[in-house]
Write a protein that holds these residues in place. Structure first.
Motif, PDB file in Angstrom:
ATOM      1  N   PHE A 143      -1.193   4.727  -7.678  1.00 32.81           N
ATOM      2  CA  PHE A 143      -2.761   4.229  -7.873  1.00 32.81           C
ATOM      3  C   PHE A 143      -3.622   5.126  -8.700  1.00 32.81           C
ATOM      4  O   PHE A 143      -4.472   4.821  -9.222  1.00 32.81           O
ATOM      5  N   ARG A 144      -2.922   6.150  -8.750  1.00 36.06           N
ATOM      6  CA  ARG A 144      -3.902   7.575  -9.653  1.00 36.06           C
ATOM      7  C   ARG A 144      -3.809   6.950 -11.042  1.00 36.06           C
ATOM      8  O   ARG A 144      -5.036   7.019 -11.850  1.00 36.06           O
ATOM      9  N   PRO A 176      -8.085  -0.003   6.819  1.00 33.30           N
ATOM     10  CA  PRO A 176      -7.109   0.763   7.421  1.00 33.30           C
ATOM     11  C   PRO A 176      -6.991   2.327   6.956  1.00 33.30           C
ATOM     12  O   PRO A 176      -7.629   2.474   5.683  1.00 33.30           O
ATOM     13  N   VAL A 234      -9.179  11.812  -8.440  1.00 28.80           N
ATOM     14  CA  VAL A 234      -8.725  11.350  -9.716  1.00 28.80           C
ATOM     15  C   VAL A 234     -10.143  11.365 -10.780  1.00 28.80           C
ATOM     16  O   VAL A 234     -10.223  11.706 -11.782  1.00 28.80           O
ATOM     17  N   THR A 236      -6.416   6.111   0.280  1.00 23.27           N
ATOM     18  CA  THR A 236      -5.948   5.971  -1.067  1.00 23.27           C
ATOM     19  C   THR A 236      -7.404   5.905  -2.143  1.00 23.27           C
ATOM     20  O   THR A 236      -7.317   6.426  -3.002  1.00 23.27           O
ATOM     21  N   LEU A 237      -8.411   5.332  -1.335  1.00 25.52           N
ATOM     22  CA  LEU A 237      -9.566   4.996  -2.156  1.00 25.52           C
ATOM     23  C   LEU A 237     -10.190   6.395  -2.421  1.00 25.52           C
ATOM     24  O   LEU A 237     -10.767   6.783  -3.373  1.00 25.52           O
ATOM     25  N   ARG A 270       1.017   4.256  -3.224  1.00 24.85           N
ATOM     26  CA  ARG A 270       0.859   5.671  -3.195  1.00 24.85           C
ATOM     27  C   ARG A 270       1.456   6.475  -4.654  1.00 24.85           C
ATOM     28  O   ARG A 270       0.932   7.523  -4.729  1.00 24.85           O
ATOM     29  N   TYR A 278      -8.493   8.644  -4.901  1.00 31.44           N
ATOM     30  CA  TYR A 278      -8.850   7.955  -6.313  1.00 31.44           C
ATOM     31  C   TYR A 278     -10.238   8.590  -6.639  1.00 31.44           C
ATOM     32  O   TYR A 278     -10.380   9.110  -7.844  1.00 31.44           O
ATOM     33  N   ALA A 327      -3.501  -0.696  -5.537  1.00 38.89           N
ATOM     34  CA  ALA A 327      -3.781  -0.520  -4.053  1.00 38.89           C
ATOM     35  C   ALA A 327      -4.986  -1.431  -3.863  1.00 38.89           C
ATOM     36  O   ALA A 327      -5.284  -1.590  -2.629  1.00 38.89           O
ATOM     37  N   LEU A 328      -5.679  -1.933  -4.741  1.00 37.12           N
ATOM     38  CA  LEU A 328      -6.857  -2.666  -4.597  1.00 37.12           C
ATOM     39  C   LEU A 328      -6.644  -4.142  -3.973  1.00 37.12           C
ATOM     40  O   LEU A 328      -7.042  -4.173  -2.860  1.00 37.12           O
ATOM     41  N   GLY A 361      -5.217  -3.879  -0.196  1.00 40.41           N
ATOM     42  CA  GLY A 361      -5.985  -3.264   0.796  1.00 40.41           C
ATOM     43  C   GLY A 361      -7.306  -3.880   1.033  1.00 40.41           C
ATOM     44  O   GLY A 361      -7.954  -4.138   2.125  1.00 40.41           O
ATOM     45  N   VAL A 362      -7.843  -4.762  -0.120  1.00 42.61           N
ATOM     46  CA  VAL A 362      -8.953  -5.623  -0.001  1.00 42.61           C
ATOM     47  C   VAL A 362      -8.611  -6.853   0.983  1.00 42.61           C
ATOM     48  O   VAL A 362      -9.308  -7.374   2.068  1.00 42.61           O
ATOM     49  N   PRO A 364      -4.796   1.812 -10.440  1.00 43.14           N
ATOM     50  CA  PRO A 364      -5.346   1.549  -9.091  1.00 43.14           C
ATOM     51  C   PRO A 364      -5.549   0.221  -8.679  1.00 43.14           C
ATOM     52  O   PRO A 364      -5.386  -0.104  -7.463  1.00 43.14           O
ATOM     53  N   TYR A 410      -4.816   4.156   6.055  1.00 42.74           N
ATOM     54  CA  TYR A 410      -3.936   4.283   4.659  1.00 42.74           C
ATOM     55  C   TYR A 410      -4.715   3.639   3.489  1.00 42.74           C
ATOM     56  O   TYR A 410      -4.180   4.015   2.471  1.00 42.74           O
ATOM     57  N   TRP A 411      -5.644   2.855   3.503  1.00 44.10           N
ATOM     58  CA  TRP A 411      -6.264   2.303   2.245  1.00 44.10           C
ATOM     59  C   TRP A 411      -7.464   3.142   2.121  1.00 44.10           C
ATOM     60  O   TRP A 411      -7.707   3.725   0.904  1.00 44.10           O
ATOM     61  N   ILE A 434       0.024  10.334   4.323  1.00 44.82           N
ATOM     62  CA  ILE A 434      -0.592   9.847   2.824  1.00 44.82           C
ATOM     63  C   ILE A 434      -1.153  11.121   2.066  1.00 44.82           C
ATOM     64  O   ILE A 434      -1.056  11.075   0.898  1.00 44.82           O
ATOM     65  N   LEU A 494       0.840  -1.130   0.031  1.00 46.13           N
ATOM     66  CA  LEU A 494      -0.190  -0.040  -0.217  1.00 46.13           C
ATOM     67  C   LEU A 494       0.724   1.322  -0.122  1.00 46.13           C
ATOM     68  O   LEU A 494       0.366   2.120  -0.295  1.00 46.13           O
ATOM     69  N   LEU A 535      -6.280  -6.782   3.469  1.00 40.85           N
ATOM     70  CA  LEU A 535      -5.953  -6.300   4.649  1.00 40.85           C
ATOM     71  C   LEU A 535      -7.477  -6.312   5.245  1.00 40.85           C
ATOM     72  O   LEU A 535      -7.702  -6.566   6.488  1.00 40.85           O
TER      73      LEU A 535
END
Lengths: 265, 307
Positions: A230-231, B144, B158, B150-151, A227, B154, A237-238, A241-242, A234, B146-147, B252, A223, A244
């Protein structure tokens, strides 16, 4: 909380553990092998979950990441549980003076927010996997000791424990035969809560870059790497993250079910 | 009540002092700080390093350093950075505003969101709204920061292009970090609120109220008066999560603040700065919890008598 929830939680957890354990057989690529030509490739037949900024396979890294992330979390929980139990039992059962002293130290540590305490410990211990497990594990001790002590104090006041004492049973026998079985269910439930913190905070320290080996496959590190990408990609990060979130969700569900179990009411 | 207030605040100060001492012992008791690291990298000789340590008072016995440190803290002096030589209080002062804005914003969002979700889940546990509220709360507790951050970047930056993502200092840059951290803060508040309200609803007086024919809205008011009491305590405890969460959120979203100050200090082994930030956090956290206890005692006299 019902049986269906617990079953769902067990399925998710078993899945996470199994996929991590079988990573060497399930992975389609070397999790550390970078292929610069294939960097940030979207998911495809070759790369199921796509590739990251260095062209590493996200699918394989997620599988191997589970091994590291969950392994660190298990170690962390052991580091919290054993001293936490001992301190809590001694404080709850060892008499007033010991109780006051031990709880004063625990309260001083509880004055720090959990993650801040872990960060202060990392500052002293330095970076690395073991260091992260130790920092997060030690940061969890005061809460566990407090919960153990509270459970012991409550158990000591139960009529059958008082009866055993009145009958002249030895303190060690009372502790082992009556107190420990009585406090086990709530402590097991709190162990679930501790595990969920261990996963989240351990991965947080990895995310912040304190895990030592920065190219290791690890959900927190993935993750952190994501950083930068992901822009436009994506998928980097997917998957971590899922993975975790689903794991922590399942642990929380189980801990909740344990806490609401008849033995704990 | 006055003695209770003094006793509770006194206990909080003792705990904060113990916490400060614990931080001092752990952080100063071990070898290898920024002086070693910085000077050794600059190619200084051992004698020069020793001279610098002497100047900074780091060669004194630990107990002398401790007395010196405590004396300083009482006068509002947290020492100087081993890296820049800047006073730690000044460094903290420069960063505190950014972190306070983030933390207070997130706390407001967390309380508002947590209470609404908790009320829905507690008053109508079997309805769709109640179920949704519970699911939302468990999501906040399982994902978390930090996730979700990020989402959120995005989605809102974005894809939708609505809000600025990382970097920047303006009020618009505060929106996403506050929403993300507030969302996670709401999780525990919602859970405790819902559980406490459900438990209050089973108390005998509720049955009495229904039996004597009070309208359902008034019964709900009676339930809430009792059920919302423990929420004060959990909000104060959530501040601990929040203060840890600001470190991750600032990282982040690439924001200035105490979190970044702390992380930089950890990486350079700048112990006075780490100590200052960590001690300030512990002081804030224990005082807020003491105030929460006092509020609790104010509304529920049973607490004062026990304490």
């Amino acid at each position: 909380m019902n049986a269906g929830h617990s079953r769902l939680a067990l399925v998710i957890l078993a899945g996470a553990v199994l996929l991590s354990a079988l990573a060497p057989w399930l992975a389609t690529h070397d999790p550390r092998h970078a292929v610069p030509a294939d960097q940030l490739a979207p998911p495809s037949r070759e790369y199921l979950f796509g590739t990251d900024l260095l062209g590493r396979d996200v699918f394989s890294r997620t599988l191997y990441g589970g091994r590291r992330t969950l392994g660190v979390a298990l170690l962390t929980v052991l580091i919290t549980l054993l001293p936490g139990l001992v301190i809590g039992l001694v404080a709850g059962y060892g008499g007033r003076w010991l109780d006051t002293t031990l709880m004063m130290v625990m309260d001083a540590l509880l004055a720090f927010p959990n993650l801040i305490l872990a960060l202060a410990l990392i500052a002293v211990l330095g970076n690395g996997v073991m260091q992260v497990a130790l920092a997060v594990g030690v940061a969890g001790i005061p809460a566990y000791a407090r919960v153990t002590r509270a459970a012991v104090l409550e158990a000591r006041a139960l009529p059958f424990v008082e009866a055993a004492r009145a009958l002249g049973a030895r303190p060690a026998a009372i502790l082992w035969r009556h107190i420990v079985p009585t406090v086990a269910p709530p402590l097991l439930a709190f162990a679930g809560v501790t595990l969920s913190w261990a996963v989240l905070n351990g991965a947080a320290l990895m995310f912040l870059g304190f895990g030592g080996d920065i190219s290791a496959p690890d959900w927190g590190i993935m993750l952190a790497d994501a950083r930068a990408s992901f822009r436009t990609a994506p998928w980097t990060a997917l998957a971590p993250g899922v993975a975790l979130s689903a794991t922590v969700f399942a642990i929380n569900l189980l801990a909740g079910a344990l806490a609401e179990h008849p033995a704990n009411r | 009540m006055a003695t209770y207030v003094l006793r509770r605040l006194g206990a909080a100060l003792v705990v904060a002092w113990l916490a400060m001492s614990a931080a001092f012992v752990v952080l100063r008791g071990l070898p290898g700080d920024a002086v070693d690291a910085t000077l050794a990298r600059a190619g200084a000789s051992e004698a020069e390093v020793a001279a610098q340590r002497q100047r900074l008072g780091l060669a004194d016995p630990l107990w002398q350093q401790y007395i010196h440190y405590v004396g300083g803290v009482v006068r509002g002096d947290l020492g100087r950075s081993l890296v820049s030589g800047q006073p730690v209080t000044e460094m903290i002062g420069q960063q505190m505003g950014a972190t306070a804005a983030l933390a207070l914003g997130a706390l407001t969002v967390g309380i508002a969101l947590g209470l609404s979700l908790g009320l829905a889940g507690g008053l109508w546990p079997r309805s769709a709204a109640g179920g949704l509220a519970k699911a939302f709360a468990s999501l906040a507790l399982s994902t978390p920061v930090y996730w979700t951050a990020t989402l959120a970047i995005y989605l809102f930056t974005v894809v939708l292009g609505l809000l600025p993502g990382t970097g920047g200092d303006g009020p618009r840059h505060l929106i996403l970090p506050v929403m993300v951290l507030g969302f996670h803060t709401a999780g525990a508040i919602a859970q405790v609120t819902a559980r406490s309200i459900r438990e209050a609803a089973t108390l005998p007086f509720v049955q009495t109220a229904r039996a004597k024919g009070l309208p359902e809205a008034e019964v709900a008011y009676h339930i809430l008066r009792v059920g919302l009491l423990p929420v004060v305590a959990v909000i104060a405890l959530q501040l601990g999560f929040l203060l840890g969460g600001t470190v991750i959120t600032e990282t982040i979203f690439v924001r200035r603040g105490l979190g970044r100050l702390l992380l930089t200090a950890i990486n350079t082994r700048d112990f006075p700065v780490i100590q200052g930030v960590v001690t300030l956090t512990a002081l804030t956290y224990s005082l807020v919890n003491a105030v929460a206890d006092l509020l609790y005692a104010q509304v529920d006299p049973r607490v004062r008598r026990e304490g």
